[in-house]
Design a protein around this motif. Structure first.
Motif, short mmCIF file in Angstrom:
data_model
loop_
_atom_site.label_atom_id
_atom_site.label_comp_id
_atom_site.label_asym_id
_atom_site.label_seq_id
_atom_site.Cartn_x
_atom_site.Cartn_y
_atom_site.Cartn_z
N ALA A 51 39.18 43.15 35.14
CA ALA A 51 40.51 43.70 35.42
C ALA A 51 40.40 45.13 35.96
N LEU A 52 39.48 45.91 35.42
CA LEU A 52 39.30 47.28 35.93
C LEU A 52 38.80 47.29 37.37
N ILE A 53 37.88 46.40 37.69
CA ILE A 53 37.38 46.30 39.06
C ILE A 53 38.51 45.88 40.00
N ALA A 54 39.31 44.92 39.55
CA ALA A 54 40.44 44.48 40.38
C ALA A 54 41.43 45.62 40.59
N ALA A 55 41.68 46.39 39.53
CA ALA A 55 42.62 47.51 39.64
C ALA A 55 42.10 48.58 40.60
N ALA A 56 40.79 48.71 40.68
CA ALA A 56 40.20 49.72 41.57
C ALA A 56 40.08 49.22 43.00
N GLY A 57 40.30 47.93 43.21
CA GLY A 57 40.24 47.38 44.56
C GLY A 57 41.45 47.82 45.36
N VAL A 58 41.24 48.01 46.62
CA VAL A 58 42.30 48.51 47.47
C VAL A 58 43.02 47.37 48.20
N LYS A 59 42.26 46.42 48.68
CA LYS A 59 42.83 45.43 49.58
C LYS A 59 42.94 44.03 48.99
N SER A 60 42.08 43.67 48.05
CA SER A 60 41.97 42.27 47.64
C SER A 60 41.92 42.09 46.14
N ALA A 61 42.82 42.70 45.40
CA ALA A 61 42.77 42.65 43.93
C ALA A 61 42.72 41.22 43.40
N GLY A 62 43.50 40.33 43.97
CA GLY A 62 43.51 38.94 43.51
C GLY A 62 42.17 38.26 43.71
N LYS A 63 41.59 38.43 44.88
CA LYS A 63 40.28 37.83 45.16
C LYS A 63 39.21 38.44 44.28
N VAL A 64 39.30 39.73 44.03
CA VAL A 64 38.33 40.42 43.17
C VAL A 64 38.41 39.84 41.76
N ALA A 65 39.63 39.67 41.25
CA ALA A 65 39.82 39.14 39.90
C ALA A 65 39.30 37.71 39.78
N VAL A 66 39.59 36.88 40.76
CA VAL A 66 39.14 35.49 40.72
C VAL A 66 37.62 35.41 40.78
N ALA A 67 37.01 36.15 41.68
CA ALA A 67 35.55 36.12 41.78
C ALA A 67 34.89 36.60 40.48
N GLY A 68 35.43 37.65 39.90
CA GLY A 68 34.89 38.14 38.63
C GLY A 68 35.07 37.15 37.50
N ALA A 69 36.24 36.53 37.43
CA ALA A 69 36.51 35.55 36.37
C ALA A 69 35.62 34.33 36.51
N LEU A 70 35.39 33.88 37.73
CA LEU A 70 34.49 32.74 37.94
C LEU A 70 33.07 33.07 37.49
N ALA A 71 32.64 34.29 37.74
CA ALA A 71 31.32 34.71 37.29
C ALA A 71 31.25 34.73 35.76
N LEU A 72 32.31 35.18 35.10
CA LEU A 72 32.33 35.17 33.63
C LEU A 72 32.26 33.75 33.09
N ALA A 73 32.86 32.81 33.80
CA ALA A 73 32.86 31.42 33.36
C ALA A 73 31.46 30.81 33.39
N SER A 74 30.53 31.44 34.07
CA SER A 74 29.16 30.91 34.13
C SER A 74 28.29 31.45 33.02
N ALA A 75 28.85 32.24 32.11
CA ALA A 75 28.08 32.80 31.01
C ALA A 75 27.53 31.69 30.11
#
Length: 140
Positions: free
Chosen positions: A28-52
């Motif tokens: 969420a912090l990375i998405a908040a710091a994103g300028v152009k693509s917060a939604g895409k940033v959040a989805v990509a990060g969440a998908l990576a967490l799902a691979s834990a």
């Protein structure tokens, strides 16, 4: 024959809540710091967490009712997430340093995935947020 099993760790519901707040909050912090693509940033990060994997993966896969990643500002979110990252590393290091390394790797992978989803590459705000997240992970 050698025993290659890893020590089992015991995570309370509160521990799992802290891990979830830390990991999902980092995204969420990375998405908040994103300028152009917060939604895409959040989805990509969440998908990576799902691979834990391992106990961390199981803890992150559980739905945590108490995770509250809201606030009026990024600063309020950071006030919750950065201490949770440090606390997560501390509690995992006490029980199983390998699982602490797994958690750190999972979070770093998720913020890297989020950062790569930012159109035009990471800017100064996102780069600084990555530094703060990494610093919080390494503070334990």
């Amino acid at each position: 024959m050698t025993n290659n099993s890893t020590p089992s760790i015991t995570l309370t519901d509160q521990d799992k809540l802290t891990l979830a707040t830390a990991a999902h909050g980092a995204v969420a912090l990375i998405a908040a710091a994103g300028v152009k693509s917060a939604g895409k940033v959040a989805v990509a990060g969440a998908l990576a967490l799902a691979s834990a994997t391992g106990p961390v993966g199981h803890a992150l896969a559980e739905k945590q009712k108490g995770v509250k990643l809201n606030g009026k500002s990024t600063a309020e979110l950071a006030d919750k997430v950065l201490p949770a990252l440090t606390a997560s590393m501390s509690l995992l290091n006490q029980q199983d340093p390998a699982e602490a390394a797994n958690f750190r790797s999972t979070v770093v992978t998720s913020i890297d995935a989020g950062a790569r989803a930012e159109r035009g590459g990471t800017g100064p705000a996102m780069t600084e947020m990555i530094r703060k997240i990494t610093e919080a992970l390494d503070a334990a």
